[in-house]
Design a protein around this motif. Structure first.
Motif, short mmCIF file in Angstrom:
data_model
loop_
_atom_site.label_atom_id
_atom_site.label_comp_id
_atom_site.label_asym_id
_atom_site.label_seq_id
_atom_site.Cartn_x
_atom_site.Cartn_y
_atom_site.Cartn_z
N ASN A 149 0.82 -1.22 0.00
CA ASN A 149 0.00 0.00 0.00
C ASN A 149 0.85 1.26 0.00
OD1 ASN A 149 -2.46 -1.49 0.25
ND2 ASN A 149 -1.82 -1.92 2.37
N TYR A 151 0.84 5.45 -0.28
CA TYR A 151 0.10 6.71 -0.22
C TYR A 151 1.05 7.83 -0.61
CZ TYR A 151 -3.61 4.22 2.21
OH TYR A 151 -4.62 3.34 2.53
N ARG A 185 -2.87 4.05 -3.30
CA ARG A 185 -4.19 3.97 -2.68
C ARG A 185 -4.95 5.29 -2.62
NH1 ARG A 185 -6.16 -1.13 -2.60
NH2 ARG A 185 -4.78 -2.60 -1.54
N LEU A 228 -7.84 7.82 4.68
CA LEU A 228 -8.02 6.64 5.54
C LEU A 228 -9.50 6.27 5.66
CD1 LEU A 228 -5.30 7.47 8.20
CD2 LEU A 228 -5.44 5.34 6.87
N LYS A 233 -10.08 -1.93 4.33
CA LYS A 233 -9.14 -2.53 5.28
C LYS A 233 -7.87 -3.07 4.61
CE LYS A 233 -9.41 -5.08 9.54
NZ LYS A 233 -10.10 -5.94 10.43
N LYS A 236 -4.81 -0.96 4.18
CA LYS A 236 -4.13 -0.52 5.41
C LYS A 236 -3.08 -1.56 5.80
CE LYS A 236 -8.04 2.39 6.56
NZ LYS A 236 -9.11 2.72 7.51
N VAL A 239 1.78 0.14 5.56
CA VAL A 239 1.65 1.18 4.52
C VAL A 239 2.97 1.93 4.32
CG1 VAL A 239 -0.82 1.50 4.94
CG2 VAL A 239 0.81 2.97 6.11
N PHE A 256 -2.20 8.34 10.49
CA PHE A 256 -2.08 6.90 10.22
C PHE A 256 -1.90 6.11 11.51
CE2 PHE A 256 -2.07 5.80 5.69
CZ PHE A 256 -2.17 7.06 5.12
N ASP A 259 -5.12 5.18 13.23
CA ASP A 259 -6.06 4.27 12.58
C ASP A 259 -5.77 2.83 13.04
OD1 ASP A 259 -7.71 4.27 9.51
OD2 ASP A 259 -7.12 2.40 10.53
N ASP A 261 -6.51 0.02 11.96
CA ASP A 261 -6.20 -0.98 10.93
C ASP A 261 -4.81 -0.80 10.31
OD1 ASP A 261 -8.63 -2.33 11.23
OD2 ASP A 261 -9.65 -0.83 9.98
N VAL A 262 -4.15 0.30 10.69
CA VAL A 262 -2.77 0.49 10.21
C VAL A 262 -1.84 -0.14 11.24
CG1 VAL A 262 -0.97 2.18 9.68
CG2 VAL A 262 -3.32 2.58 8.91
N TYR A 265 3.72 1.63 9.62
CA TYR A 265 3.84 2.60 8.52
C TYR A 265 5.29 3.06 8.38
CZ TYR A 265 3.75 6.32 12.08
OH TYR A 265 4.04 7.12 13.15
#
Ligand code: GAL
Length: 360
Positions: A149, A151, A185, A228, A233, A236, A239, A256, A259, A261-262, A265
């Motif tokens: 993923n 960003y 994403r 986000l 899901k 995430k 990432v 991030f 969150d 679900d992250v 990162y």
């Protein structure tokens, strides 16, 4: 008689002091982005021994104020203008005014666009800044893995640097977007252009338009939160985040991190801001790019001195601003991570150790 003479003399001295011509005018974009406070501080340090009179003014994110600053400096009879534009294109009018008044114009860090009234450009190697982000993120991707993923975030579209940084980042990331190592994403324009190694400025503008932070902490936070909220899901987990500078990186990193679900990162940055060095030590930001502002300030001062002596400053490359190939001297950059933060930031004397906690 004696007394009158004395008062007259005193007045002349005081007036001379107060109204003395400023030889070099320095105009910086805003006090609201920490980067430019770094530059102001480093300028004031270096100017103590520069041997000429100078003044630093801020434009506070407003091109009209920037132009008024330049007009004020011209009326103080400056010989050289060192200017970092708020908006690269809008600043052309101010550069033209200065040039008409016989003032040499040095574009500082950001390039003034679409005018021939720029004599010189002192800058960091901004392409390498963006490439350092891409190289860093690539180094964290497990070899041979697919569908990671990604960003993307960018600076302000009014800043020419935002394009150069993006170009550098794209040069490193695009091959791995094209082969499926990453899935972008948060930008369908980037997805649509994934097979193009070299983008036109217009194509870059399309992507930047979707992922801009405007160099603004709150814009960055809002955009990351919106991304986000929109992301499923599976977008995430782990990432990879290409963030354009330290202030926006901290805002995006915080979003991030919040969150659930992250899980992990990786996030880039630039400017070696004190707060981000602390984030790196604490494991909340992965890297920054050190652009040693002391070098940039010295290059700008040396160029100003050269012009005042009727000489020309050293040129190692040219940057096209849409109207002219502007002579320049780009400075190298350094990638800073947890592994070399002490060496590059503290041992190098860039920031003192007592600004940080937990530094090993
Ligand atoms: C860029 C500059 C960066 C960054 C940003 C936001 O032009 O090169 O160092 O700080 O502006 O102010």
């Amino acid at each position: 008689m004696k007394r009158t003479l004395f008062i007259a003399l005193l007045f002349t001295v005081v007036a001379g002091f107060v109204f003395a011509d400023t030889q070099v005018g320095i105009v910086l974009p805003t006090k609201d982005e920490p980067r430019w406070i770094q530059d102001q501080t480093r300028f004031l340090d270096a100017l103590k021994s520069a041997g000429f009179s100078a003044k630093v003014l801020f434009s506070q994110g407003d091109s009209a104020k920037e132009k008024a600053n330049v007009e004020a400096l011209i009326s103080e009879k400056i010989k050289v203008l060192i200017i970092c534009p708020q908006d690269g294109t809008a600043a052309a009018a101010a550069a033209d005014l200065a040039h008409k008044a016989g003032v040499k114009v040095i574009s500082y860090d950001r390039l003034i666009r679409d005018t021939t009234s720029v004599d010189y450009y002192v800058t960091f190697d901004s392409f390498m800044v963006g490439k350092a982000w891409g190289d860093y993120l690539n180094s964290k991707v497990p070899a041979g893995s697919k569908g990671n993923n990604l960003y993307l975030y960018a600076g302000a579209a009014s800043d020419n640097n935002a394009f150069i940084f993006f170009e550098g980042a794209w040069s490193a990331l695009q091959p791995k977007i094209a082969d499926g190592t990453y899935i972008v994403r948060n930008s369908d324009k980037a997805v649509a252009l994934k097979n193009k190694a070299k983008l036109t400025r217009d194509e870059e503008a399309q992507i930047i338009g979707q992922v801009t932070t405007n160099w603004n902490f709150n814009d960055a936070k809002n955009k990351a939160e919106a991304n986000l909220t929109a992301a499923p899901k599976e977008a995430k987990g782990t990432v990879y985040i290409c963030a354009p500078n330290d202030g926006t990186a901290r805002a995006i990193a915080d979003a991030f991190a919040a969150d659930k679900d992250v899980k992990t990162y990786y996030i880039t940055g630039q400017d070696a801001e004190i707060a981000s060095i602390q984030y790196i030590i604490d494991g909340k930001q992965s890297m920054t790019v050190l652009k040693d502002v002391r070098t940039l300030v010295n290059d700008a001062i040396n160029a100003a001195v050269a012009y005042m002596k009727g000489q020309t400053p050293p040129v190692t490359s040219y940057y096209n601003n849409g109207k002219k190939d502007v002579p320049a001297k780009p400075t190298a950059i350094v990638t800073v991570t947890k592994d070399n933060v002490k060496k590059e930031i503290v041992d190098s004397g860039y920031w003192p150790a007592d600004k940080f906690t937990g530094l090993k």
